[in-house]
Write a protein that holds these residues in place. Sequence first.
Motif, PDB file in Angstrom:
ATOM      1  N   GLN A 461     143.649  50.515 132.755  1.00  0.00           N
ATOM      2  CA  GLN A 461     143.906  49.148 132.335  1.00  0.00           C
ATOM      3  C   GLN A 461     144.777  48.683 133.338  1.00  0.00           C
ATOM      4  OE1 GLN A 461     143.269  47.475 129.891  1.00  0.00           O
ATOM      5  NE2 GLN A 461     144.718  45.797 130.063  1.00  0.00           N
ATOM      6  N   LYS A 462     144.515  47.175 133.790  1.00  0.00           N
ATOM      7  CA  LYS A 462     145.183  46.686 134.899  1.00  0.00           C
ATOM      8  C   LYS A 462     146.212  45.763 134.206  1.00  0.00           C
ATOM      9  CE  LYS A 462     143.328  48.530 138.411  1.00  0.00           C
ATOM     10  NZ  LYS A 462     142.819  47.783 139.487  1.00  0.00           N
ATOM     11  N   ASN A 463     147.690  46.463 133.719  1.00  0.00           N
ATOM     12  CA  ASN A 463     148.494  45.568 132.923  1.00  0.00           C
ATOM     13  C   ASN A 463     149.293  44.705 133.950  1.00  0.00           C
ATOM     14  OD1 ASN A 463     148.085  46.961 130.214  1.00  0.00           O
ATOM     15  ND2 ASN A 463     148.895  48.591 131.108  1.00  0.00           N
ATOM     16  N   THR A 464     149.490  43.499 133.385  1.00  0.00           N
ATOM     17  CA  THR A 464     150.324  42.437 134.077  1.00  0.00           C
ATOM     18  C   THR A 464     151.709  42.816 133.981  1.00  0.00           C
ATOM     19  OG1 THR A 464     148.727  40.707 133.548  1.00  0.00           O
ATOM     20  CG2 THR A 464     150.968  40.103 134.255  1.00  0.00           C
ATOM     21  N   SER A 465     152.204  42.931 135.392  1.00  0.00           N
ATOM     22  CA  SER A 465     153.606  43.598 135.498  1.00  0.00           C
ATOM     23  C   SER A 465     154.416  42.011 135.945  1.00  0.00           C
ATOM     24  CB  SER A 465     153.760  44.365 136.614  1.00  0.00           C
ATOM     25  OG  SER A 465     153.314  43.860 137.854  1.00  0.00           O
ATOM     26  N   GLY A 466     153.880  41.133 136.283  1.00  0.00           N
ATOM     27  CA  GLY A 466     154.726  39.655 136.776  1.00  0.00           C
ATOM     28  C   GLY A 466     153.920  38.576 136.952  1.00  0.00           C
ATOM     29  N   ILE A 467     154.430  37.465 136.832  1.00  0.00           N
ATOM     30  CA  ILE A 467     153.703  36.105 137.113  1.00  0.00           C
ATOM     31  C   ILE A 467     154.723  35.510 138.222  1.00  0.00           C
ATOM     32  CG2 ILE A 467     152.896  34.033 136.017  1.00  0.00           C
ATOM     33  CD1 ILE A 467     151.342  36.261 134.806  1.00  0.00           C
ATOM     34  N   ARG A 468     154.064  35.281 139.309  1.00  0.00           N
ATOM     35  CA  ARG A 468     154.618  34.738 140.580  1.00  0.00           C
ATOM     36  C   ARG A 468     153.964  33.486 141.063  1.00  0.00           C
ATOM     37  NH1 ARG A 468     155.368  39.298 145.081  1.00  0.00           N
ATOM     38  NH2 ARG A 468     153.242  39.620 145.234  1.00  0.00           N
ATOM     39  N   TRP A 469     154.377  32.592 142.095  1.00  0.00           N
ATOM     40  CA  TRP A 469     153.934  31.572 142.527  1.00  0.00           C
ATOM     41  C   TRP A 469     153.352  32.029 144.000  1.00  0.00           C
ATOM     42  CZ3 TRP A 469     151.886  27.172 141.384  1.00  0.00           C
ATOM     43  CH2 TRP A 469     151.383  26.319 142.148  1.00  0.00           C
ATOM     44  N   ASP A 470     152.157  31.490 144.317  1.00  0.00           N
ATOM     45  CA  ASP A 470     151.475  31.942 145.714  1.00  0.00           C
ATOM     46  C   ASP A 470     151.794  30.639 146.345  1.00  0.00           C
ATOM     47  OD1 ASP A 470     149.988  32.373 147.703  1.00  0.00           O
ATOM     48  OD2 ASP A 470     148.803  33.574 146.898  1.00  0.00           O
ATOM     49  N   PRO A 471     152.647  30.426 147.364  1.00  0.00           N
ATOM     50  CA  PRO A 471     152.720  29.121 148.127  1.00  0.00           C
ATOM     51  C   PRO A 471     151.703  28.689 149.035  1.00  0.00           C
ATOM     52  CG  PRO A 471     154.224  30.696 149.036  1.00  0.00           C
ATOM     53  CD  PRO A 471     153.434  31.333 147.798  1.00  0.00           C
ATOM     54  N   SER A 481     149.582  46.515 137.400  1.00  0.00           N
ATOM     55  CA  SER A 481     149.998  47.901 137.779  1.00  0.00           C
ATOM     56  C   SER A 481     148.879  48.584 138.622  1.00  0.00           C
ATOM     57  CB  SER A 481     150.136  48.734 136.377  1.00  0.00           C
ATOM     58  OG  SER A 481     149.093  48.166 135.396  1.00  0.00           O
ATOM     59  N   ILE A 482     149.153  49.453 139.199  1.00  0.00           N
ATOM     60  CA  ILE A 482     148.376  50.313 140.073  1.00  0.00           C
ATOM     61  C   ILE A 482     146.769  50.378 139.237  1.00  0.00           C
ATOM     62  CG2 ILE A 482     147.791  52.381 141.312  1.00  0.00           C
ATOM     63  CD1 ILE A 482     150.778  52.531 142.266  1.00  0.00           C
ATOM     64  N   GLY A 483     147.098  50.996 137.950  1.00  0.00           N
ATOM     65  CA  GLY A 483     145.845  51.315 137.259  1.00  0.00           C
ATOM     66  C   GLY A 483     145.872  52.979 137.019  1.00  0.00           C
ATOM     67  N   ILE A 484     144.655  53.367 137.049  1.00  0.00           N
ATOM     68  CA  ILE A 484     144.375  54.817 136.888  1.00  0.00           C
ATOM     69  C   ILE A 484     145.166  55.587 138.009  1.00  0.00           C
ATOM     70  CG2 ILE A 484     142.268  54.872 138.285  1.00  0.00           C
ATOM     71  CD1 ILE A 484     141.566  57.073 136.057  1.00  0.00           C
ATOM     72  N   LEU A 485     146.092  56.810 137.521  1.00  0.00           N
ATOM     73  CA  LEU A 485     146.928  57.313 138.530  1.00  0.00           C
ATOM     74  C   LEU A 485     146.993  58.829 138.242  1.00  0.00           C
ATOM     75  CD1 LEU A 485     149.030  56.624 140.846  1.00  0.00           C
ATOM     76  CD2 LEU A 485     150.789  56.581 139.130  1.00  0.00           C
ATOM     77  N   PRO A 486     145.851  59.744 138.850  1.00  0.00           N
ATOM     78  CA  PRO A 486     145.807  61.118 138.448  1.00  0.00           C
ATOM     79  C   PRO A 486     146.880  61.820 139.526  1.00  0.00           C
ATOM     80  CG  PRO A 486     144.099  60.385 140.280  1.00  0.00           C
ATOM     81  CD  PRO A 486     145.025  59.059 139.915  1.00  0.00           C
ATOM     82  N   SER A 487     147.150  63.161 139.026  1.00  0.00           N
ATOM     83  CA  SER A 487     147.921  63.828 139.995  1.00  0.00           C
ATOM     84  C   SER A 487     147.894  65.273 139.394  1.00  0.00           C
ATOM     85  CB  SER A 487     149.512  63.463 139.583  1.00  0.00           C
ATOM     86  OG  SER A 487     150.093  63.773 138.365  1.00  0.00           O
ATOM     87  N   ILE A 488     148.225  66.354 140.280  1.00  0.00           N
ATOM     88  CA  ILE A 488     148.205  67.700 139.908  1.00  0.00           C
ATOM     89  C   ILE A 488     149.495  68.448 140.490  1.00  0.00           C
ATOM     90  CG2 ILE A 488     145.493  67.974 140.297  1.00  0.00           C
ATOM     91  CD1 ILE A 488     146.070  69.132 142.903  1.00  0.00           C
ATOM     92  N   GLY A 489     149.862  69.425 139.911  1.00  0.00           N
ATOM     93  CA  GLY A 489     151.122  69.819 140.180  1.00  0.00           C
ATOM     94  C   GLY A 489     151.624  71.288 139.973  1.00  0.00           C
ATOM     95  N   ILE A 490     152.241  72.002 140.452  1.00  0.00           N
ATOM     96  CA  ILE A 490     152.704  73.329 140.020  1.00  0.00           C
ATOM     97  C   ILE A 490     154.361  73.367 139.674  1.00  0.00           C
ATOM     98  CG2 ILE A 490     150.855  74.357 141.096  1.00  0.00           C
ATOM     99  CD1 ILE A 490     152.792  75.051 143.482  1.00  0.00           C
ATOM    100  N   SER A 491     154.375  74.357 138.808  1.00  0.00           N
ATOM    101  CA  SER A 491     155.923  74.644 138.496  1.00  0.00           C
ATOM    102  C   SER A 491     156.388  75.772 138.377  1.00  0.00           C
ATOM    103  CB  SER A 491     156.500  73.892 137.161  1.00  0.00           C
ATOM    104  OG  SER A 491     157.682  73.985 136.768  1.00  0.00           O
TER     105      SER A 491
END
Length: 491
Positions: A461-471, A481-491
């Motif tokens: 899902q591409k959620n809107t994070s802000g509205i700004r002006w493009d001059p 937002s970036i959209g899908i964000l996968p990660s792997i890890g160890i602890s």
Amino acid sequence: KSDFIFSARRSYLDFIFKAANFSFVPEYYDVLFKADFNPHSQDAFSFLFISAFDNVKFFNDDADQRFDNSRILGTDQVQYVAGFTYRHLFKDGFFNIALSRNYVDYDSRQSDSLLNPFFINKSKEEENSLRADLVFKLSKSSEINFGGTAKLIEADYDILFPNFVTSFGDTLPLTSLNTQNNYTKFGIYTNYNAFLFDKLTANFGVRADIFTALKNKTYFSPRFSISYALTNLTNINFSTGIYHQSPSYIWLEAFESNRDLKMIKANQYVLGFDQRISTDALLKVEAFYKDYNNYPTSIIRPYLVLANTGAGFAGSDDNFSSFGLEPLVDAGFGKARGIELSVQKKLSDIPYYGIFSFTYSKSDYTSLDGIKRSGSYDQNWIINLSGGYKFNEFWEISSKFRFASGKPYTPFNANGTQSIANYNTARMKSAHSLDVRVDRRWYFSGWTLITYIDIQNIYNQKNTSGIRWDPREMRTDESSSIGILPSIGIS
């Protein structure tokens, strides 16, 4: 008699940003160390150190990248908190003594598309604190707490800020700031807690604060709460109190007249009940009302109350609002009210757990011009559902769903300006996402290894994070937002 934990982490966001061909790259690191020493049952010593390093790198290889980066305030930030605590238990209570230090170093800059800087901020804020607390049990049904804090604060600001005209047409007066000041803060409190008539619990407290940077230095904050057990499984609760928060240090340094600001004041009322559904499940319903006073507002921008700016210290897209680099007065006020329902199921013999919360709220503020407007963080509907299932001692799956209605924003005119009459009259789209995580535990002699796969925003899902002006395009631009964000890890 002793133990410790240490961790060091590095974010992988910069790899994703590079792969996506962004014009800038954030880098995040953090370190944590905690050690405890318990020589015997009455005494305990602990040490805590947490540090974070946030960096932003810009790539200005072509005109498009330089234009994109000209709209971003990049901040390299180093911060840490370190503290030493001693606790002693005695027959009818205990006391704590804590010595700590909080340090933040800001290195911020924003440049135009020709790489000429128009905002540079090299600042430091340091707090050295001493805190003492005593808890004493007066009887089987009552106890009293005493405590106090003392803080030595150093605020050091070096800011270059040439004349800036906001999108509303206001010219900000400050062009540079080079100052260093020391402040002190003191606070004392007492709190009495009693269990009465087998079903009633009451709590009375008062706090006094002194902040030497303000002309009005002393503030008192009484609090009261009561809880009544309707049955063994149901409680009804009420609490009220006055809470004070000191203005940001940078606001006080920008102009000498800002020392006339008072501490921000909130009168808070909360009424609710909780119902024990089972031994591992709890239902809570709460209604709240908060009345805010003495909020700093801008004389230059009489429509702006600093409650609407947050603490993110955004750059030109936000008109440098949160820095408070302008004359301020404590004429702002507002209110927030709402209701929240939550259900919590803890992990037990039934191998699943979860928390569901549903909130409806409304907040608005009135600035120096006397007009009531929606707060910039007035997201009326917020829903969170998180939980997991533990298949066995090796495998576990968990997920989290979030929904929030859109935040208010000010729409742009056809020429890129914004009108005060339209301040916070439009709303962004609602945001929602789903995260999923799978953990696998490996047990060895004396140690455990945890591996995991974590997919944030799994349906992209591409959620809107802000509205700004493009001059360049002469149109509004929805950053997402970036959209899908996968990660792997160890602890």
